[in-house]
Design an enzyme around this catalytic site. Structure first.
Site, PDB file in Angstrom:
ATOM      1  N   GLN A 122       1.022  -6.418   0.960  1.00  0.00           N
ATOM      2  CA  GLN A 122      -0.129  -7.305   1.157  1.00  0.00           C
ATOM      3  C   GLN A 122      -1.177  -6.671   2.091  1.00  0.00           C
ATOM      4  OE1 GLN A 122       0.848 -11.382   1.856  1.00  0.00           O
ATOM      5  NE2 GLN A 122      -1.162 -11.861   2.702  1.00  0.00           N
ATOM      6  N   PHE A 123      -0.709  -6.046   3.147  1.00  0.00           N
ATOM      7  CA  PHE A 123      -1.622  -5.424   4.113  1.00  0.00           C
ATOM      8  C   PHE A 123      -2.396  -4.274   3.454  1.00  0.00           C
ATOM      9  CE2 PHE A 123      -2.083  -2.275   7.714  1.00  0.00           C
ATOM     10  CZ  PHE A 123      -3.131  -2.914   8.338  1.00  0.00           C
ATOM     11  N   SER A 158       5.521  -7.708  -2.078  1.00  0.00           N
ATOM     12  CA  SER A 158       5.759  -8.947  -1.358  1.00  0.00           C
ATOM     13  C   SER A 158       4.476  -9.476  -0.739  1.00  0.00           C
ATOM     14  CB  SER A 158       6.813  -8.739  -0.275  1.00  0.00           C
ATOM     15  OG  SER A 158       6.377  -7.756   0.639  1.00  0.00           O
ATOM     16  N   ASP A 194      10.167   1.517  -0.645  1.00  0.00           N
ATOM     17  CA  ASP A 194      10.338   2.757  -1.413  1.00  0.00           C
ATOM     18  C   ASP A 194      11.291   2.540  -2.591  1.00  0.00           C
ATOM     19  OD1 ASP A 194       8.734   3.925   0.518  1.00  0.00           O
ATOM     20  OD2 ASP A 194      10.429   4.576   1.721  1.00  0.00           O
TER      21      ASP A 194
HETATM   22  P1  ATP Z   1       6.063  -1.215   2.258  1.00  0.00           P
HETATM   23  O1  ATP Z   1       7.003  -0.284   1.575  1.00  0.00           O
HETATM   24  O2  ATP Z   1       4.763  -0.587   2.356  1.00  0.00           O
HETATM   25  O3  ATP Z   1       6.592  -1.811   3.528  1.00  0.00           O
HETATM   26  P2  ATP Z   1       6.390  -3.839   1.351  1.00  0.00           P
HETATM   27  O4  ATP Z   1       5.998  -4.421   2.672  1.00  0.00           O
HETATM   28  O5  ATP Z   1       6.060  -4.626   0.172  1.00  0.00           O
HETATM   29  O6  ATP Z   1       5.864  -2.407   1.197  1.00  0.00           O
HETATM   30  P3  ATP Z   1       9.021  -4.449   1.781  1.00  0.00           P
HETATM   31  O7  ATP Z   1       8.523  -5.394   2.817  1.00  0.00           O
HETATM   32  O8  ATP Z   1      10.125  -3.555   2.142  1.00  0.00           O
HETATM   33  O9  ATP Z   1       7.911  -3.533   1.278  1.00  0.00           O
HETATM   34  O10 ATP Z   1       9.360  -5.277   0.476  1.00  0.00           O
HETATM   35  C1  ATP Z   1       9.748  -4.646  -0.723  1.00  0.00           C
HETATM   36  C2  ATP Z   1      10.587  -5.609  -1.508  1.00  0.00           C
HETATM   37  O11 ATP Z   1      11.789  -5.805  -0.789  1.00  0.00           O
HETATM   38  C3  ATP Z   1      10.000  -7.001  -1.719  1.00  0.00           C
HETATM   39  O12 ATP Z   1       9.595  -7.165  -3.045  1.00  0.00           O
HETATM   40  C4  ATP Z   1      11.168  -7.937  -1.504  1.00  0.00           C
HETATM   41  O13 ATP Z   1      11.736  -8.242  -2.747  1.00  0.00           O
HETATM   42  C5  ATP Z   1      12.183  -7.151  -0.790  1.00  0.00           C
HETATM   43  N1  ATP Z   1      12.358  -7.614   0.575  1.00  0.00           N
HETATM   44  C6  ATP Z   1      11.997  -6.974   1.708  1.00  0.00           C
HETATM   45  N2  ATP Z   1      12.363  -7.667   2.790  1.00  0.00           N
HETATM   46  C7  ATP Z   1      12.987  -8.780   2.351  1.00  0.00           C
HETATM   47  C8  ATP Z   1      13.600  -9.913   2.980  1.00  0.00           C
HETATM   48  N3  ATP Z   1      13.659 -10.041   4.314  1.00  0.00           N
HETATM   49  N4  ATP Z   1      14.154 -10.861   2.190  1.00  0.00           N
HETATM   50  C9  ATP Z   1      14.130 -10.753   0.865  1.00  0.00           C
HETATM   51  N5  ATP Z   1      13.564  -9.730   0.213  1.00  0.00           N
HETATM   52  C10 ATP Z   1      12.992  -8.752   0.924  1.00  0.00           C
HETATM   53  N1  PLP Z   2       9.196   7.055   5.246  1.00  0.00           N
HETATM   54  C1  PLP Z   2       9.525   7.119   6.545  1.00  0.00           C
HETATM   55  C2  PLP Z   2       9.786   8.441   7.192  1.00  0.00           C
HETATM   56  C3  PLP Z   2       9.641   5.952   7.280  1.00  0.00           C
HETATM   57  O1  PLP Z   2       9.976   6.040   8.581  1.00  0.00           O
HETATM   58  C4  PLP Z   2       9.407   4.709   6.641  1.00  0.00           C
HETATM   59  C5  PLP Z   2       9.506   3.484   7.378  1.00  0.00           C
HETATM   60  O2  PLP Z   2       9.893   3.443   8.541  1.00  0.00           O
HETATM   61  C6  PLP Z   2       9.069   4.688   5.289  1.00  0.00           C
HETATM   62  C7  PLP Z   2       8.965   5.898   4.631  1.00  0.00           C
HETATM   63  C8  PLP Z   2       8.776   3.440   4.524  1.00  0.00           C
HETATM   64  O3  PLP Z   2       9.844   2.590   4.355  1.00  0.00           O
HETATM   65  P1  PLP Z   2       9.648   1.237   3.520  1.00  0.00           P
HETATM   66  O4  PLP Z   2      10.165   1.498   2.159  1.00  0.00           O
HETATM   67  O5  PLP Z   2      10.397   0.202   4.259  1.00  0.00           O
HETATM   68  O6  PLP Z   2       8.186   0.929   3.498  1.00  0.00           O
HETATM   69 MG    MG Z   3       6.537   1.485   1.057  1.00  0.00          MG
END
Ligand code: ATP
Ligand code: PLP
Ligand code: MG
Ligand code: MG
Length: 269
Positions: A122-123, A158, A194
């Site tokens: 979202q961000f 998300s 990822d």
């Molecule tokens: P980024 O990789 O940039 O952080 P993001 O914020 O979308 O992207 P996550 O927050 O890790 O990535 O979310 C990725 C997916 O993981 C979401 O679609 C969701 O299904 C799942 N997810 C992450 N955290 C939770 C949680 N606390 N409870 C349930 N599902 C989660």
């Molecule tokens: N790659 C590195 C080296 C990281 O430290 C992180 C998060 O801390 C990520 C990728 C991204 O992880 P995520 O899939 O939770 O966004």
């Molecule tokens: Mg990511």
């Protein structure tokens, strides 16, 4: 016989734990993809630990690797997956950028237009579209802006609107907008974004339609996160940092990756 899909995955490597290529490679291989990994950084562990150490691959190092592949005719990929560079525009989360500010313009003008599938959180969607998202209608407007820049498919892994966790998928083709509600697990995972990008890439290729691709992706991911959460609650290792206890339980989730159950269902939005 059909040609095996071959992915060039350019993402982080961590010696210990599961983010970036460590979180993408095993699931993609399980699902039948050849995965060639270039490690954009090599760190001891991910950045949510107390300490992290390691090296960053510079542009010359990257060119050398690509040159070596090209000179041996090994650069014949069907897919490119990048985290710290296309597809998943990793820039930040929860209001904080974790890459240098100038990268935002580079993403907007040079990288996003090259991606077929974009998986911002979202961000990152706010940064790329310039639209602050507080309602579903803001979200729709922002997704349309990103399509205008090039990507055929936009997946917001998300969004938290009205305190509910939802994933949104949009395809320009046939104007499809699909959502899926995700039960929130009371923990913060690392590497889940990822893993989401890797699974979505795999299932967009393997399934016949976007609805199936979404359901397989989200159900696999949710099972992995539940298993991970359960382990973090029973893990008694007193020497483990919190970040360690919540490392993704990927290998232990092999069967959920190969054969996801259909608990969470996608619906038109
Ligand atoms: P980024 O990789 O940039 O952080 P993001 O914020 O979308 O992207 P996550 O927050 O890790 O990535 O979310 C990725 C997916 O993981 C979401 O679609 C969701 O299904 C799942 N997810 C992450 N955290 C939770 C949680 N606390 N409870 C349930 N599902 C989660
Ligand atoms: N790659 C590195 C080296 C990281 O430290 C992180 C998060 O801390 C990520 C990728 C991204 O992880 P995520 O899939 O939770 O966004
Ligand atoms: Mg990511
Ligand atoms: Mg996140």
């Amino acid at each position: 016989s059909e040609k095996t899909p071959r992915i060039l995955s350019i993402q982080s490597h961590v010696v210990s734990g599961y983010v970036g290529n460590k979180s993408a490679t095993f699931p993609l291989q399980l699902l039948g993809f050849e995965v060639d990994a270039i490690n954009s950084v090599q760190l001891s562990n991910h950045t949510n630990y107390k300490v992290f150490k390691g090296q960053v691959l510079n542009d010359k190092d990257l060119e050398d690797l690509v040159d070596g592949l090209a000179q041996n005719n090994l650069d014949n990929y069907t897919h490119l997956l990048t985290g710290y560079v296309v597809c998943d525009p990793v820039m930040g989360d929860n209001g904080r950028m974790y890459v240098p500010e100038p990268l935002k313009e580079i993403y907007k003008t040079e990288i996003v237009p090259l991606a077929d599938i974009l998986t911002p959180n979202q961000f990152e969607l706010e940064l790329l579209s310039g639209i602050k998202i507080s309602t579903m209608s803001d979200l729709q407007t922002a997704v349309k802006e990103l399509h205008k820049a090039g990507p055929e498919t936009v997946a917001i892994s998300s969004t938290e609107i009205d305190d509910k966790l939802i994933a949104i998928f949009s395809a320009i083709k046939n104007n499809a907008l699909i959502k899926i509600d995700i039960p929130k697990i009371p923990s913060n995972f690392t590497g889940s974004g990822d893993l989401f990008a890797a699974l979505f890439l795999a299932h967009m290729y393997l399934q016949d339609n976007m609805k199936d691709a979404i359901e397989k992706t989200v159900n696999s991911l949710h099972s992995v996160l539940l298993k991970t959460y359960e382990y973090s609650q029973v893990c008694k290792d007193e020497d483990s940092q919190p970040a360690r206890k919540i490392e993704l339980r990927l290998i232990q989730s092999k069967s959920c990756i190969e054969n996801p159950e259909a608990h969470l269902l996608a619906e038109p939005f």
